[in-house]
Scaffold this active site. Structure first.
Site, PDB file in Angstrom:
ATOM      1  N   LYS A  53      25.160 -35.509  65.203  1.00 39.83           N
ATOM      2  CA  LYS A  53      24.017 -35.637  64.288  1.00 39.83           C
ATOM      3  C   LYS A  53      23.911 -34.751  63.080  1.00 39.83           C
ATOM      4  CE  LYS A  53      21.133 -36.535  68.142  1.00 39.83           C
ATOM      5  NZ  LYS A  53      20.432 -36.167  69.397  1.00 39.83           N
ATOM      6  N   GLN A  97      16.652 -31.452  71.405  1.00 39.91           N
ATOM      7  CA  GLN A  97      17.661 -32.328  72.212  1.00 39.91           C
ATOM      8  C   GLN A  97      17.159 -32.211  73.699  1.00 39.91           C
ATOM      9  OE1 GLN A  97      20.121 -34.117  70.890  1.00 39.91           O
ATOM     10  NE2 GLN A  97      20.666 -35.008  73.144  1.00 39.91           N
ATOM     11  N   ASP A 120      12.256 -38.592  67.011  1.00 38.71           N
ATOM     12  CA  ASP A 120      12.557 -39.232  68.287  1.00 38.71           C
ATOM     13  C   ASP A 120      11.515 -40.348  68.562  1.00 38.71           C
ATOM     14  OD1 ASP A 120      14.923 -38.688  69.464  1.00 38.71           O
ATOM     15  OD2 ASP A 120      14.065 -36.741  69.921  1.00 38.71           O
TER      16      ASP A 120
END
Ligand code: GUN
Length: 296
Positions: A53, A97, A120
């Protein structure tokens, strides 16, 4: 046209589009989109994802802020970090995460993120907005699947879509997105009766269950588009030798004989997820300046 849907190539062109939007807002508004990623602990798979990422964020011309915290990090420390990032004008996207260590409550942490920065799309506000058809942040993996489907099919209106798997990260938001596109949507799961028969009615079949090569040829209608979200590491005998291989939830070799389109694993949905994360970060940055959403 080949029936293999090349997600790797599609993701590369999406990242190129992201970069154009990044350059434009940097020039016009003197702001560089920034993505903050929080990693708690040392889960090896999470470390790989976070590294990728960060790398791709920088390649797209954006700022990447990585916060690596010890596995024993307290609830207060983590929530304080999120609060600081929420208030930071250089940060347009925040991703924590998952999974988090057991002593931390994932829902609480996700819901502490400013919904506007929740790239997200997991915050309860974004889930509600998506389900009521309003402007929201859309979870990256289902968004990636939708872009691949639209690229193949154009309009999805009236198609029969079956999604295997009812997770909050993929199955449920995928259903919302396909419903918004006027598909007739069914979610199948471990308790579904006659699952093969149900799947074989689908024009669009999305497999997101985490069961290696579960979907076989007899589950698929001729010409259907099959999107494989599964990433399973298994031991397999290849040329008489036992190897660790990556397979999806679909028996690719068998199903590609019958499908109108199919995503491989690797190289299908996987690369789309990070590309969509970058796209969401740019979208968040544009919205923060009152500009209309970039078109991807
Ligand atoms: N862990 C596995 N996939 C994801 C994802 O899409 N977002 C976050 N935050 N964590 C993950």
């Amino acid at each position: 046209m080949t029936n293999i849907i090349n997600g790797k190539e599609f993701a590369a062109s999406l990242r190129a589009k992201v970069k154009v939007y990044v350059d434009e807002i940097t020039k016009k508004e003197n702001v560089t989109p920034g993505l903050a990623v929080i990693l708690v602990g040392e889960d090896p798979a999470s470390q790989v994802y976070v590294r990728n990422k960060g790398k791709q964020t920088i390649e797209a011309g954006m700022n990447s802020y990585e916060h690596k915290l010890d596995a024993s990090t307290s609830r207060e420390t983590l929530l304080n970090l999120v609060k600081k990032l929420n208030a930071d004008d250089n940060v347009h996207g925040i991703l924590c995460q998952l999974p988090l260590p057991d002593h931390l409550n994932e829902e609480e942490v996700i819901n502490s993120i400013d919904p506007k920065k929740d790239v997200d799309g997991f915050h309860i506000s974004n889930v509600g907005l998506l389900n009521t058809g309003q402007k929201s942040m859309v979870p990256c993996t289902p968004l990636g699947c939708l872009l691949l489907l639209k690229d193949r099919l154009g309009s999805l209106s009236g198609k029969n879509a079956v999604i295997i798997g009812r997770s909050n990260i993929v199955g449920k938001p995928m259903a919302s997105l396909l419903l918004k596109e006027s598909c007739t949507v069914t979610i199948a799961h471990s308790r579904t009766k006659n699952i093969e028969e149900l799947c074989s009615t689908a024009d669009i079949l999305v497999a997101a269950v985490g069961r290696p090569e579960m979907v076989n040829k007899n589950w698929v209608k001729e010409g259907a588009i099959v999107i494989d979200v599964g990433i399973n590491r298994i031991k397999k005998t290849v040329d008489g030798e036992e190897k660790n291989v990556l397979v999806g939830d679909v028996n690719f070799a068998a199903v590609k004989e019958i499908a109108g389109g199919i995503t491989p694993v690797p190289g299908g949905v996987g690369p789309m997820t990070i590309a969509c994360l970058l796209a969401n970060t740019v979208t968040s940055c544009y919205r923060s300046r009152g500009l209309s959403d970039p078109e991807f």
